[in-house]
Design an enzyme around this catalytic site. Structure first.
Site, PDB file in Angstrom:
ATOM      1  N   HIS A 158      -3.927  -5.703   1.469  1.00  0.00           N
ATOM      2  CA  HIS A 158      -3.847  -5.989   2.900  1.00  0.00           C
ATOM      3  C   HIS A 158      -4.523  -7.346   3.113  1.00  0.00           C
ATOM      4  O   HIS A 158      -4.835  -8.043   2.166  1.00  0.00           O
ATOM      5  CB  HIS A 158      -4.600  -4.919   3.707  1.00  0.00           C
ATOM      6  CG  HIS A 158      -4.111  -3.532   3.475  1.00  0.00           C
ATOM      7  ND1 HIS A 158      -2.887  -3.098   3.900  1.00  0.00           N
ATOM      8  CD2 HIS A 158      -4.688  -2.454   2.874  1.00  0.00           C
ATOM      9  CE1 HIS A 158      -2.731  -1.823   3.575  1.00  0.00           C
ATOM     10  NE2 HIS A 158      -3.803  -1.412   2.943  1.00  0.00           N
ATOM     11  N   CYS A 218       0.807  -1.225   0.000  1.00  0.00           N
ATOM     12  CA  CYS A 218       0.000   0.000   0.000  1.00  0.00           C
ATOM     13  C   CYS A 218       0.844   1.281   0.000  1.00  0.00           C
ATOM     14  O   CYS A 218       1.425   1.623  -1.015  1.00  0.00           O
ATOM     15  CB  CYS A 218      -0.960  -0.036   1.184  1.00  0.00           C
ATOM     16  SG  CYS A 218      -2.333   1.107   1.001  1.00  0.00           S
TER      17      CYS A 218
END
Lengths: 442, 246
Positions: free
Chosen positions: B196, B95
């Site tokens: 994630h 991310c």
């Protein structure tokens, strides 16, 4: 005139709902809000309005304040069912007002969702605001904690009412400086308890001073980032304490404030924080110590918040946990109990839970104390099973079941003490099925 | 005993969304096979690490505010990082860190925040702050000529462009941009991704790819990893792939 008819219509609807034994939740508020988004302005009251907000502990603290005030003989209107968004609060007001929007009560007590404080109290005068804590919670729905705190801070810049803040959570204590002209800021704190640690044990937020960005120094952590902190650079955190809980004795379920002993139901450190907040509020309104003591010793929610049951003779403790800190404090209670026990963890990923379950990796499952077996269930039963296995708990002692009924049957195959942790949408089905299994409910 | 050394970057700042779980999964799967693992942590004000001393460098995602603070710090190690990547050190970037290793990040107000410029891609935030790529995601990746699906969760506002080689093709979810067909960035020793979940928790094949890569490189052999009991992982994958792809 329009508002008059909205209220009339909602009153009639409420009667119909009652006939069908329905509570309606925030339905009345939703309809009224759609009709007139400014409806909140129409309600009038002369009594003090008290609001409680936090990531965890809103319902318990709110309901305990309402309960204590009622025990003092006051008429209290409160959203005790936990409908804490704008429409939920409108629903509560609609049910309790005259057709002209007047609410006759001695106190209005509301739990308010953190993100709705600036919205609800823009138009509705607030006398006392209590803030307990801020933890990471459903990031995919709520966003980051920091942006939430900044919005509340903005609201508080022009707020002059009583502000009751947890001095042991840096993200809460910082709000006391939002309006330097507000002289009605009160901080509460809880003295170090037996299981406090020198280093942070669970995921937390407050690492840096919000004012000068220096790393905060902690004398101890009670749980998560809640503890005795101080900024070595600008001295942030060093506030005068209005109510300090001391001699925390969770085994005997009591603590002291100003040499008065308070007995409580329940044995968690976070309860002591909630109740210290309750005592702070009640003291501001001059409720007698005796009434507060009696209220705290008899108050319990019994809706899956540290609820204690006997299921076919097996002691069972059920607790809601919808975020890492909620789960971590539940595990603290479990670890502080030396008895042999089995754990059921129910994890759903419905809309109200947040679709993202990665927060379970912020739960500390290390070194569980005398846990002989773990059952997992819910729509994410396998995710939580993987999480627990990876922490080092023997995978042979983990049993995942997508089906809740099967999970509960498996859980009660033994008569070892049970701890049950369930997240938001799984809590009530889990309670219901456990009670059903134990013959406590049809 | 064979040993894998992991450098965990900014654990106190890049710690949202359970990304730390990736370290736990790596540790679990390395130690379960009788190898040892060393996890060193680096954050602002710590002594400078030598990235070449590690087998895996890991960095996760964080809050926007904290990400800009550490971007300034990380840039000090740009040459060392480039060198380590060239030498084959494995980089796992999730991310915010994925974005940070690109050319730049353009924020909502049009400000350009320079990245490490290790890779050619760049990221632009979505003009509408409230609109983010959020949700479960499934991608198909190819590891050592073997195709497998990777399950995760994405939550990003940034839209990443100019990817020379994606980590995977999107089967469900958004990817590098809204409704994209591609997700992440990949080279043999680099996985940069928005996933994630944590990424490695439900994807044991991917985790083992990283572990094997590191052992093979370090001990100069073609190691066959011992099978582990992946019953929960397999059940989880079956359940979620059924749910998302059907």
């Amino acid at each position: 005139m329009k508002n008059f008819f909205i209220i009339l219509a909602m009153k009639i609807l409420n009667i119909i709902l009652k006939i069908f034994h329905k509570n309606g939740g925030n339905l009345l508020g939703k309809i009224a809000f759609n009709w007139n988004p400014e409806i909140l302005k129409y309600f009038k009251t002369n009594c003090p309005v008290i609001a409680v907000s936090a990531t965890n502990g809103k319902t318990m603290t709110n309901n305990c304040i309402a309960y204590t005030l009622k025990n003092s003989g006051y008429k209290v209107v409160s959203n005790v069912e936990g409908n804490n968004m704008e429409t939920g609060i409108i629903s509560t007001l609609l049910k309790n007002c005259s057709l002209f929007g007047k609410i006759k009560a001695d106190f209005l007590v509301f739990e308010v969702d953190e993100s709705y404080i600036p919205i609800v109290f823009k138009d509705f005068k607030l006398d006392t605001l209590v803030i307990l804590n801020f933890f990471r919670d459903q990031l995919d729905r709520n966003g980051e904690v920091e942006s939430l705190i900044l919005r509340i801070n903005e609201f508080l810049k022009t707020y002059n009412g009583n502000l009751i803040l947890n001095n042991d959570d840096p993200n809460v204590a910082r709000l006391g400086q939002a309006n330097p002209e507000n002289l009605n800021v009160y901080y509460f704190s809880v003295d170090k308890y037996k299981y406090a640690t020198e280093n942070i044990k669970e995921a937390g937020e407050g690492k840096f001073c919000p004012f000068c960005k220096t790393k905060l120094e902690y004398e101890y952590y009670q749980y998560s980032h809640v503890g005795k902190f101080n900024c070595p650079n600008c001295n942030f955190g060093n506030n005068e304490i209005y109510k300090l809980a001391t001699n925390i004795d969770l085994k005997n379920r009591c603590f002291e404030i100003n040499d008065v002993t308070y007995n409580i139901k329940g044995n968690s450190i976070y309860l002591v924080y909630n109740y210290t907040a309750v005592i702070s509020v009640c003291s501001l309104y001059n409720i007698s110590t005796e009434i507060i003591r009696n209220s705290l010793s008899t108050f319990s929610l019994n809706n899956g918040r540290l609820e204690e049951l006997e299921i076919n003779g097996v002691k069972t403790i059920i607790n809601l946990a919808k975020n890492p800190t909620g789960s971590n404090v539940s595990l603290r209670i479990l670890n502080e109990d030396d008895d042999e026990k089995e754990l059921l963890f129910v994890l759903n990923d419905n809309i109200a839970d947040g679709f993202d379950v990665s927060w379970i990796w912020d739960i500390n499952f290390d070194n569980l104390n005398n846990v002989s077996r773990i059952i997992t269930s819910g729509t994410r039963a396998y995710d939580i099973a993987i999480r627990i296995k990876t922490s080092g708990f023997d995978s042979c002692k983990i049993e995942p079941y997508l089906d809740l009924t099967e999970a509960i049957q498996a859980l009660y195959k033994t008569d070892i003490k049970k701890y049950v942790i369930a997240n938001y949408t799984s809590l009530q089905p889990t309670r219901k099925q456990i009670k059903h299994f134990g013959g406590l409910e049809k | 005993m064979k040993e894998i050394k992991i450098l965990y970057l900014y654990p106190d700042m890049l710690e949202l969304y359970g990304d730390y779980g990736n370290i736990q999964v790596l540790k679990y799967r390395i130690e379960s096979r009788g190898y040892s693992v060393i996890i060193d942590r680096y954050s602002i004000d710590d002594d400078a690490p030598d990235f070449n001393n590690y087998d895996i460098v890991f960095a996760g995602g964080g809050a926007d505010n904290e990400q800009s603070i550490l971007a300034e710090d990380l840039i000090k190690y740009k040459d060392n990082i480039k060198d380590a990547i060239k030498n084959g050190v494995f980089f796992l970037l999730i991310c915010g860190s994925y974005q940070l290793f690109g050319k730049y990040y353009k924020d909502v107000d049009g400000n350009i925040i320079p990245g490490l410029d290790v890779f050619d891609y760049y990221t632009e935030s979505n003009p509408d702050r409230k609109s983010r790529c959020i949700g479960n995601i499934v991608i198909e990746v190819e590891l050592n000529n073997f195709k497998t699906t990777v399950i995760g969760f994405e939550n990003h506002g940034g839209q990443t462009f100019n990817i020379s080689r994606p980590f995977g093709n999107v089967l469900f979810g958004n990817g590098n941009k809204f409704n994209d067909t591609q997700e992440g960035y990949f080279q043999n020793n680099v996985i940069a991704t928005y996933l994630h979940g944590p990424l490695l928790s439900k994807n044991p094949v991917l985790t083992d790819y990283i572990i094997k890569y590191c052992l093979d490189r370090k001990y100069n052999e073609n190691i066959i990893l011992e099978n582990l009991n992946d019953e929960f992982e397999n059940l989880c994958r079956e359940q979620l792939l059924n749910r998302f792809l059907k």
